[in-house]
Design a protein around this motif. Structure first.
Motif, PDB file in Angstrom:
ATOM      1  N   VAL A 243      -2.775   0.272  -7.839  1.00 14.57           N
ATOM      2  CA  VAL A 243      -1.994  -0.099  -9.023  1.00 14.57           C
ATOM      3  C   VAL A 243      -2.591   0.520 -10.288  1.00 14.57           C
ATOM      4  CG1 VAL A 243      -1.084  -2.027 -10.371  1.00 14.57           C
ATOM      5  CG2 VAL A 243      -1.285  -2.238  -7.890  1.00 14.57           C
ATOM      6  N   SER A 244      -3.914   0.576 -10.366  1.00 14.35           N
ATOM      7  CA  SER A 244      -4.581   1.170 -11.527  1.00 14.35           C
ATOM      8  C   SER A 244      -5.005   2.612 -11.293  1.00 14.35           C
ATOM      9  CB  SER A 244      -5.814   0.335 -11.905  1.00 14.35           C
ATOM     10  OG  SER A 244      -5.450  -0.925 -12.414  1.00 14.35           O
TER      11      SER A 244
ATOM     12  N   ARG B 151       0.823  -1.194   0.000  1.00 12.96           N
ATOM     13  CA  ARG B 151       0.000   0.000   0.000  1.00 12.96           C
ATOM     14  C   ARG B 151       0.868   1.261   0.000  1.00 12.96           C
ATOM     15  NH1 ARG B 151      -5.338  -0.128   1.218  1.00 12.96           N
ATOM     16  NH2 ARG B 151      -6.262  -2.194   1.549  1.00 12.96           N
ATOM     17  N   PRO B 152       0.303   2.387  -0.453  1.00  9.64           N
ATOM     18  CA  PRO B 152       1.063   3.642  -0.403  1.00  9.64           C
ATOM     19  C   PRO B 152       1.484   3.986   1.024  1.00  9.64           C
ATOM     20  CG  PRO B 152      -0.880   3.874  -1.791  1.00  9.64           C
ATOM     21  CD  PRO B 152      -1.004   2.547  -1.126  1.00  9.64           C
ATOM     22  N   ASP B 153       2.744   4.326   1.186  1.00 14.51           N
ATOM     23  CA  ASP B 153       3.274   4.763   2.480  1.00 14.51           C
ATOM     24  C   ASP B 153       4.413   5.731   2.202  1.00 14.51           C
ATOM     25  OD1 ASP B 153       5.419   3.155   1.650  1.00 14.51           O
ATOM     26  OD2 ASP B 153       4.788   1.462   2.878  1.00 14.51           O
ATOM     27  N   TRP B 154       5.145   6.089   3.246  1.00 15.17           N
ATOM     28  CA  TRP B 154       6.226   7.062   3.081  1.00 15.17           C
ATOM     29  C   TRP B 154       7.392   6.499   2.282  1.00 15.17           C
ATOM     30  CZ3 TRP B 154       5.111  11.840   3.579  1.00 15.17           C
ATOM     31  CH2 TRP B 154       4.165  12.259   4.505  1.00 15.17           C
TER      32      TRP B 154
ATOM     33  N   GLY C 211       2.565   3.310  -3.641  1.00 18.39           N
ATOM     34  CA  GLY C 211       2.495   1.865  -3.511  1.00 18.39           C
ATOM     35  C   GLY C 211       3.390   1.151  -4.510  1.00 18.39           C
ATOM     36  N   THR C 212       3.256  -0.155  -4.560  1.00 21.35           N
ATOM     37  CA  THR C 212       4.019  -0.968  -5.508  1.00 21.35           C
ATOM     38  C   THR C 212       3.059  -1.826  -6.321  1.00 21.35           C
ATOM     39  OG1 THR C 212       4.315  -2.788  -3.916  1.00 21.35           O
ATOM     40  CG2 THR C 212       5.997  -1.050  -3.939  1.00 21.35           C
TER      41      THR C 212
ATOM     42  N   SER D 218      -2.144  -3.587 -16.459  1.00 21.34           N
ATOM     43  CA  SER D 218      -1.538  -4.609 -15.587  1.00 21.34           C
ATOM     44  C   SER D 218      -2.179  -4.635 -14.212  1.00 21.34           C
ATOM     45  CB  SER D 218      -0.036  -4.352 -15.455  1.00 21.34           C
ATOM     46  OG  SER D 218       0.214  -3.128 -14.785  1.00 21.34           O
ATOM     47  N   GLY D 219      -2.772  -3.512 -13.777  1.00 22.95           N
ATOM     48  CA  GLY D 219      -3.358  -3.474 -12.444  1.00 22.95           C
ATOM     49  C   GLY D 219      -4.832  -3.783 -12.389  1.00 22.95           C
TER      50      GLY D 219
END
Length: 298
Positions: free
Chosen positions: A266-267, A72-75, A80-81, A255-256
């Motif tokens: 991802v998308s 998940r998005p973080d610092w 995210g990945t 891809s997401g």
């Protein structure tokens, strides 16, 4: 008599401040367009990000790290990945270069082609106009994305193919606009005066007609860039644009899409990038239309 002769050389010098004053007035009007300034700021930021991508992106956009899959998005990873552990923010930053490459190349192709075809059709009229406009109507009769898909499928997948396919479908709107402007300009009195003084058709087109069409064409090009970005993203989504592992925004959404429920970022992140960029070009185009076209002046 002597005083009148002394004043005659001042006439050309007086024309320059008038032209400079017109440009200054247009710049001041554009600055009052808040949404247009916001669109210009977003596009300027995109250019800066693309130019400084190696220093802004914290990670290599193509290096996989299976230990960081779908984080998940973080610092550490601001966006995210993805499913291969690649940092999405870094891929968005590098993907801005691909987007600007498509926008810039398509503009350089369709602008001159559409302007030339439209001006020739409008100036010559008759059979020349009929042939050129019927060819333009044939291209316009197909949805741009469908026609671009057909060209891309025929020419093979790749970024260069996507640019060619988009260019082949985007010029007709420029040509029709240039023709409409030419039909008005060719009736102007200064065109008739230049023709009486013996100006050739080529000189009339190059020095008198085309310059009057350029402002409208610039506005149309700016407004068309949103469609170009969406078409490029659609080709990338379908696998006919830039090929993996290139960080093209449309391909990133594709891809997401399999992880939308569990890993929405991802998308969503590349989708937001496409939305912001397309909206910025539309806002800039609307502001330029209000400034450059007196028929839309407020």
């Amino acid at each position: 008599m002597s005083s009148m002769q002394a004043q005659q050389p001042m006439a050309p010098a007086a024309a320059e401040p008038a032209a400079g004053g017109a440009w200054s007035a247009q710049i001041r009007r554009f600055r009052r367009e808040k949404l247009g300034m916001a669109g210009l700021a977003v596009i300027g930021l995109l250019v800066v990000v693309a130019a400084l991508a190696p220093w802004i992106a914290p990670y290599d956009p193509t290096v996989q790290n299976l230990n960081n899959v779908l984080q998940r998005p973080d610092w550490e990873h601001l966006a995210g990945t993805d499913e291969l552990g690649r940092d999405i923010f870094s891929r968005l930053v590098w993907g801005s270069r691909i987007t600007l490459q498509i926008v810039g190349t398509v503009t350089l192709i369709i602008g001159p082609i559409g302007l030339l075809i439209g001006v020739i059709a409008g100036y010559c009229g008759g059979r020349v106009d009929a042939v050129l406009m019927r060819a333009t109507d044939i291209v316009l009769s197909f949805p741009s994305l469908v026609l671009a898909l057909a060209f891309a499928a025929a020419l093979g997948a790749g970024l260069g193919t996507a640019i060619v396919a988009i260019s082949l479908t985007a010029w007709p709107s420029i040509a029709r606009l240039a023709r409409a402007e030419t039909l008005v300009v060719r009736q102007a009195e200064y065109i008739a005066a230049a023709r009486l003084y013996g100006a050739s058709h080529l000189r009339l087109i190059a020095l008198y007609v085309m310059p009057m069409c350029i402002p409208s064409v610039i506005v149309r090009l700016t407004l068309s860039m949103a469609g170009v970005i969406l078409t490029a993203a659609g080709l990338g989504f379908l696998g006919l644009g830039a090929q993996p592992p290139a960080p093209e925004w449309g391909a990133m959404i594709s891809s997401g899409r399999k992880f939308m429920l569990d890993a929405w970022w991802v998308s969503v992140m590349p989708g937001l990038a496409i939305l912001a960029t397309s909206l910025a070009f539309n806002l800039l185009g609307d502001a330029l239309r209000d400034v450059l076209d007196p028929r839309h002046a407020r």
